[in-house]
Design an enzyme around this catalytic site. Sequence first.
Site, PDB file in Angstrom:
ATOM      1  N   SER A  17      -4.075  -4.275  16.306  1.00 50.03           N
ATOM      2  CA  SER A  17      -4.156  -5.696  16.617  1.00 50.03           C
ATOM      3  C   SER A  17      -3.275  -5.978  17.821  1.00 50.03           C
ATOM      4  CB  SER A  17      -3.632  -6.434  15.361  1.00 50.03           C
ATOM      5  OG  SER A  17      -3.902  -7.783  15.371  1.00 50.03           O
ATOM      6  N   GLU A  18      -3.646  -5.399  18.966  1.00 48.04           N
ATOM      7  CA  GLU A  18      -2.720  -5.359  20.100  1.00 48.04           C
ATOM      8  C   GLU A  18      -2.275  -6.730  20.595  1.00 48.04           C
ATOM      9  OE1 GLU A  18      -5.231  -3.201  19.825  1.00 48.04           O
ATOM     10  OE2 GLU A  18      -4.351  -1.223  20.067  1.00 48.04           O
ATOM     11  N   PHE A  46      -1.254   4.626  23.057  1.00 47.60           N
ATOM     12  CA  PHE A  46      -1.885   5.128  24.273  1.00 47.60           C
ATOM     13  C   PHE A  46      -1.836   4.051  25.364  1.00 47.60           C
ATOM     14  CE2 PHE A  46      -3.938   7.989  21.252  1.00 47.60           C
ATOM     15  CZ  PHE A  46      -3.863   9.194  21.928  1.00 47.60           C
ATOM     16  N   HIS A  55      -8.517   7.246  26.756  1.00 52.75           N
ATOM     17  CA  HIS A  55      -7.229   7.662  26.177  1.00 52.75           C
ATOM     18  C   HIS A  55      -6.408   8.479  27.168  1.00 52.75           C
ATOM     19  CE1 HIS A  55      -9.455   6.670  22.510  1.00 52.75           C
ATOM     20  NE2 HIS A  55      -8.299   6.588  21.884  1.00 52.75           N
TER      21      HIS A  55
END
Lengths: 328, 326
Positions: free
Chosen positions: A57-58, A81, A127
């Site tokens: 839940s950035e 990442f 990534h």
Amino acid sequence: MRKITYIQAVNEAFREEMRRDPKVFIMGEEVKVGVLGQTEGLFEEFGEEKVRNTPISEQGFVGAGIGAAGSGMRPIVDFMFGNFMYVAMDQLANQAAKLRYMSGGQVNFPMVFYTTTGDMGSTAAQHSDHPVAPFVNMPLLKIVLPSTPYDAKGLLKSAIRDDNPIIFFEEVTLGGIKGDVPEEEYLISIGKGDIKRSGKDVTVVAVGCMAPQALSAAEKLQKEGISVEVADPRTIVPLDKEIILNSVKKTGRLVICEDAPRLCSFASEVSATISEDGFSYLKAPIKRVTREHVPLPFSSPMTEFVLPNESKIIDAIKEALRYENKTR
Amino acid sequence: MSLMNEELVLMYRKMLTIRAFEEEASELFWKGEILGLLHVSIGEEAVPVGACTNLLPEDHITSTHRGHGDIIGKGADPKYMFAELYGKKTGYCKGRGGSMHIADYSLGIIGANGIVGAGIPISTGSALAQKMLGTRNVTVCFFGDGASNQGTFHESLNLAAIWKLPVIFVCKNNQYGMWTSASYAVSVRDVSERAKGYGIPGVTVDGNDVTAVYEAVHEAVERARNGDGPSLIECKTYRWHGHMEGEEAYGWVYRSPEEAEEWKKRCPILRLEKELLSRGILTEAQVKEIREEAKNEIEEAVKFAEESPLPEPEDAVADLFAGGEE
């Protein structure tokens, strides 16, 4: 001196700073475990209040970190990442970078955005970024990208103590490399570069994972009688311009290495800066060694083609040395 | 829990200050005295006043692009607010923020915000800090119906719920996100229904009834202080003016004059005034006097702003980092 890995050095920095200051805590996805071992053992020592797993839940947890920093805590927000930073871009770009300034300097946001960056091997394009340049273009965010265990520990401890938001990029490909790290405490100033190797023919500015490759290239070229100076700024913002200018003054030739797409990269910025402020020192055009300007492909032959590497650095150095300015 | 007479009078007075501030700001905008984007909250005054009456000085609020009312509700001085709107050095943010970005950390106003929904995670983090520092302080997060469609709203309600944070999410549903009706843009009839998805209490109240707002927020603040976690309170109200001053230039008609007139009949200030008069708490003469006071306060504030100096150009590149380095 004792040798430990880059990741162990980072882990020690977290542990020492959390012991020193009870307001320091770490939050992010799976920090209880630490996907690369960077937070190993912290949960056991400091508990789940201070080593706080977040949902995936950035925007939510990055904003929460900013709110906590503005309200008396000193959070370390772990992205896992570098690419995941994009998910929280508003909170980084419009909030963390600007709120102190926009409030007229009323409040500080002492916090570290910590993230692993780079390609750990066939991770493909979502990534594997080093999202350095986008944040360089956002004024007032400090940015650190160390290349050795010693630098990583000293800079991370300083970053945690700094009262400004700082992005700390940990190099995934360097996580396992060992280096000298003293037992006793030390700090490295944010904004101070380091000459990793002295030389007189050409300056190579290399950050992050490019620094060891540049050193290895320099070693090989030594055998051919070429003397390479390797400068690692270590901090991207604020940049230690002097260390680069002084080196170029001595060598007259500059190669800049960065593991990132080429256009508007940090390498571009260094090139522009030295063109403006060090033009009279230059005997040859500045060379940049970067990724090809494409997303990183998955399959190895293409990945190797896109990524900068030691042989590309060697080629660029030789090209810089071959150049003769016939108009002068 | 019921409000004392003096508290009702204070609330009335504060609502008048907000109304006078917003009317004056609008007028100054049209005269070209203040620059930039201006979003006023005329008609919504009961929400910040009802909510903030529950708060202590050390409690926090976050606000929005339409934040003047919230900020006055939490105790900001209109003098420094107007100075900020004028871009003066004496403004709350020394002229660096403007109308959408007023903050006063000393009063727990940890910032209005120009990005819809961006203050919601920040308020959640402020509440996290309160919890970790072991205070009993709470954070009230003001936002609109439009912000309830942002990811930040959903992520923050979830985060606040799983960590049981002392935050009260107060949605001012003024029926429109910019020029788009909430009945089109919001998937549920009441924003408060969204609380169910996060397992927290959610209620809808009449946002033009200052007592109803006060009472709903009171209960939520108690819960938060007692460590029982967040709540969502939706206050249905109406934005008398457009999304922004000057939007008429677009010629885009997105709501009927009848609709606006209908809501104006439910003015939150007149409603409280009537109650104060009918209950004999205030006389007509006192009402007149209080209205005069609020008007004078705003006139004084504008005078202060007008007479204040502009920043020096180089102030733009000074004081960039904490700790003084550049």
